[in-house]
Write a protein that holds these residues in place. Structure first.
Motif, PDB file in Angstrom:
ATOM      1  N   ALA A 313     -23.673  40.236  -4.464  1.00  0.00           N
ATOM      2  CA  ALA A 313     -24.934  40.959  -4.357  1.00  0.00           C
ATOM      3  C   ALA A 313     -25.713  41.000  -5.662  1.00  0.00           C
ATOM      4  CB  ALA A 313     -24.663  42.402  -3.887  1.00  0.00           C
ATOM      5  N   HIS A 315     -28.383  40.621  -8.300  1.00  0.00           N
ATOM      6  CA  HIS A 315     -29.818  40.301  -8.199  1.00  0.00           C
ATOM      7  C   HIS A 315     -30.490  40.329  -9.565  1.00  0.00           C
ATOM      8  CE1 HIS A 315     -29.534  40.585  -3.841  1.00  0.00           C
ATOM      9  NE2 HIS A 315     -28.976  41.775  -3.965  1.00  0.00           N
ATOM     10  N   GLU A 317     -31.388  38.244 -11.721  1.00  0.00           N
ATOM     11  CA  GLU A 317     -32.358  37.215 -12.088  1.00  0.00           C
ATOM     12  C   GLU A 317     -33.556  37.179 -11.148  1.00  0.00           C
ATOM     13  OE1 GLU A 317     -30.669  33.419 -12.731  1.00  0.00           O
ATOM     14  OE2 GLU A 317     -29.178  34.108 -14.168  1.00  0.00           O
ATOM     15  N   GLN A 318     -33.629  38.112 -10.222  1.00  0.00           N
ATOM     16  CA  GLN A 318     -34.740  38.121  -9.271  1.00  0.00           C
ATOM     17  C   GLN A 318     -35.865  39.027  -9.767  1.00  0.00           C
ATOM     18  OE1 GLN A 318     -32.754  39.315  -5.622  1.00  0.00           O
ATOM     19  NE2 GLN A 318     -32.458  37.192  -5.025  1.00  0.00           N
ATOM     20  N   GLU A 322     -38.115  41.127  -5.078  1.00  0.00           N
ATOM     21  CA  GLU A 322     -36.936  40.554  -4.430  1.00  0.00           C
ATOM     22  C   GLU A 322     -35.750  41.506  -4.501  1.00  0.00           C
ATOM     23  OE1 GLU A 322     -37.561  35.773  -5.155  1.00  0.00           O
ATOM     24  OE2 GLU A 322     -37.006  37.033  -6.862  1.00  0.00           O
ATOM     25  N   LEU A 323     -35.595  42.170  -5.643  1.00  0.00           N
ATOM     26  CA  LEU A 323     -34.519  43.149  -5.794  1.00  0.00           C
ATOM     27  C   LEU A 323     -34.651  44.269  -4.775  1.00  0.00           C
ATOM     28  CD1 LEU A 323     -32.229  44.589  -7.607  1.00  0.00           C
ATOM     29  CD2 LEU A 323     -34.186  45.763  -8.650  1.00  0.00           C
ATOM     30  N   ALA A 326     -34.001  43.255  -1.167  1.00  0.00           N
ATOM     31  CA  ALA A 326     -32.573  43.099  -0.878  1.00  0.00           C
ATOM     32  C   ALA A 326     -31.886  44.456  -0.780  1.00  0.00           C
ATOM     33  CB  ALA A 326     -31.914  42.249  -1.965  1.00  0.00           C
ATOM     34  N   CYS A 327     -32.229  45.364  -1.691  1.00  0.00           N
ATOM     35  CA  CYS A 327     -31.568  46.671  -1.720  1.00  0.00           C
ATOM     36  C   CYS A 327     -32.000  47.567  -0.565  1.00  0.00           C
ATOM     37  CB  CYS A 327     -31.833  47.361  -3.050  1.00  0.00           C
ATOM     38  SG  CYS A 327     -30.952  46.581  -4.435  1.00  0.00           S
ATOM     39  N   GLU A 338     -26.975  47.835  -8.192  1.00  0.00           N
ATOM     40  CA  GLU A 338     -27.877  46.696  -8.408  1.00  0.00           C
ATOM     41  C   GLU A 338     -29.043  47.087  -9.320  1.00  0.00           C
ATOM     42  OE1 GLU A 338     -27.205  43.631  -7.537  1.00  0.00           O
ATOM     43  OE2 GLU A 338     -25.353  44.379  -6.662  1.00  0.00           O
ATOM     44  N   TYR A 339     -29.587  48.294  -9.120  1.00  0.00           N
ATOM     45  CA  TYR A 339     -30.687  48.751  -9.979  1.00  0.00           C
ATOM     46  C   TYR A 339     -30.232  48.799 -11.438  1.00  0.00           C
ATOM     47  CZ  TYR A 339     -32.705  50.430  -5.544  1.00  0.00           C
ATOM     48  OH  TYR A 339     -33.187  50.540  -4.271  1.00  0.00           O
ATOM     49  N   TRP A 342     -29.940  45.314 -12.872  1.00  0.00           N
ATOM     50  CA  TRP A 342     -31.259  44.679 -12.995  1.00  0.00           C
ATOM     51  C   TRP A 342     -32.012  45.237 -14.196  1.00  0.00           C
ATOM     52  CZ3 TRP A 342     -36.447  45.884 -12.896  1.00  0.00           C
ATOM     53  CH2 TRP A 342     -37.327  44.827 -12.626  1.00  0.00           C
TER      54      TRP A 342
END
Length: 501
Positions: A313, A315, A317-318, A322-323, A326-327, A338-339, A342
């Motif tokens: 999962a 992300h 490089e997005q 996009e992040l 997806a989230c 993920e946050y 990122w």
């Protein structure tokens, strides 16, 4: 490592405001004990990925210093910042950047036996670390100041914010700003992850000449890469080095001629001075090595980034859009992880700006998620979010975000938003439900916000000026089981179409 408010790192995720899974009440509306949409317990949920191994705090490896060993080092380094934070207490006024006014800097110098320059430097460190926080034109003690003596991990993570800001501690010399030095310095910070990782692996003094060669080769590879369009940025982003983790977004002057050795040496000296000033590097006899704190910071960043890179999962490089897209399919815990990754992969100011740009779009669900992601940035995002209060599309979200940052206990939307703000937010969250959820959820969205007065809610919604007001009200009219409520929603929608708003 990007400066983030550690309150957000391990704390449970607060109830979200502004997504399709949350009800936002109008001021004066009755509060529900839970944040779920009523009336639809069997509503389908978004898919949730299985928990990934390695998420959360990383255990201290064998032989690696624990926070209890590192905290005394950080406390000594930041002793003056703590002193001035305690001296200041509640300050009624600071300048626009949060810095001390000249008269306060002089008063602090007299009281603490510092020069005015030392007092200003200590105050800047206190701001970076979170010992003080700018609030409503003034400043007040930060939560970390209260935890300073008893929470070793808070101390070490506070120091890491100073480490992240080493380029601010050792800014590019003004005389060089218009010359080749400034261009090289901007490129050289992209090489900081490699230099720091090399120092971490060697775990001992490295001659300046060896570091100079490593930096020169990195700059040459970057120069050739920019010319061919194949530049590859560091796979281990480091916040202080301003590394862009998104391919193809770097815009910088091209330098086609080889770098002069004296220019590269000057840039390396500037980098090492900055890292020394924040306590990450020790310089002696024309050699440099990482301090224990420096080893901790590099190891922590490597483990954080590598853990994320090993998951399906990841992300980092997005783009922000996009992040967030997806989230939207994740439950709060995995989304928060993920946050964090990122935000850690790019300079915090750029991360905040990109999230706010995503929030300005037409997708209401992504708007709400953008502010969830901004919680990870914590106080470092406050200035940008405060400016967003002046934008109608962001205002309600920004006000709620700022209220959460204020540390006031038990703050509810009704305590922060005006009736107009709450109505706008209700329409926006309903639009998120309409676009991404089941329309039947709108019934619960009405019940949770109307407190038994749906007509009043619909009137405020049609007057909110939200561009989706008519479509939301029409959708409510089509699904609400109470004929009277459905008729009221339909009349309000018709009034919007006729210009009744």
């Amino acid at each position: 490592m990007t400066s983030r408010n550690p309150r957000d790192r391990d704390a449970p995720l607060p109830p979200t405001i502004g997504t399709g899974a949350t009800v936002t009440r109008l001021p004066g509306a009755a509060r529900r004990a839970d944040g779920a949409l009523p009336g639809n317990p069997a509503a389908p949920r978004r898919r949730t990925p299985a928990p990934k191994p390695g998420r959360g705090r990383v255990p201290v490896p064998d032989g690696f210093p624990a926070p209890a060993e590192l905290a005394p080092l950080a406390r000594r380094m930041l002793a003056d910042a703590v002193r001035i934070a305690r001296w200041a207490g509640e300050l009624e006024q600071v300048d626009k950047r949060g810095e001390l006014l000249p008269e306060d800097a002089r008063a602090a110098g007299r009281a603490l036996a510092m020069t005015v320059g030392a007092a200003a430097k200590a105050w800047g460190q206190a701001l970076l670390v979170g010992l003080v926080e700018a609030r409503e034109g003034g400043a007040a003690p930060g939560w970390r100041l209260h935890a300073w003596e008893h929470d070793d991990e808070a101390v070490v993570r506070g120091w890491s914010a100073l480490f992240d800001a080493w380029t601010l501690v050792a800014p590019v010399p003004p005389a060089a700003m218009r010359g080749i030095f400034a261009v090289l310095a901007g490129q050289a910070v992209d090489q900081a992850p490699q230099l720091l990782s090399f120092l971490h692996l060697v775990d001992g003094p490295v001659a300046d000449s060896e570091l100079l060669e490593l930096l020169r080769r990195g700059l040459d590879e970057r120069r050739h890469g920019v010319g061919t369009g194949t530049v590859s940025l560091s796979p281990v982003p480091h916040a202080a080095s301003a590394v862009s983790a998104v391919r193809g977004t770097c815009r910088e002057p091209q330098i086609d001629t080889p770098h002069a050795p004296s220019d590269v040496a000057a840039v390396l000296d500037w980098m090492l001075d900055g890292l020394t000033a924040v306590g990450a590097v020790i310089r002696k006899d024309e050699a440099a090595e990482l301090s224990p704190l420096g080893h901790w910071a590099v190891r922590a960043k490597l483990e954080e980034i590598c853990t994320v890179a090993q998951t399906a999962a990841g992300h980092i490089e997005q783009s922000a859009l996009e992040l967030l897209d997806a989230c939207a399919n994740y439950s709060p815990g995995p989304a928060r992880a993920e946050y964090r990754a990122w935000v850690a992969a790019r300079p915090v100011d750029r991360a905040v700006a990109e999230l706010l740009d995503a929030a300005r779009g037409e997708d209401a669900l992504l708007r709400g998620l953008a502010f969830e992601a901004l919680r990870v940035a914590g106080g470092t995002a406050e200035q940008a979010v405060r400016a967003a209060v002046d934008e109608a599309v962001l205002r309600p979200y920004a006000l709620l975000w700022l209220a959460e940052q204020s540390d006031e206990v038990g703050v509810a939307p009704a305590d922060v938003l005006t009736a107009e703000d709450a109505a706008w937010l209700w329409v926006d969250t309903a639009a998120a439900v309409l676009d991404h959820g089941e329309t039947e959820l709108l019934v619960g969205h009405v019940e949770g916000a109307s407190a038994g007065e749906p007509v009043r809610l619909f009137n405020r919604a049609r007057q909110s000026g939200h561009p989706r007001a008519a479509s939301v009200l029409t959708a409510v009219a089509g699904v609400h089981p109470d004929p009277a409520v459905a008729r009221a929603a339909r009349r309000s929608a018709f009034s919007v179409h006729r210009g009744g708003a």
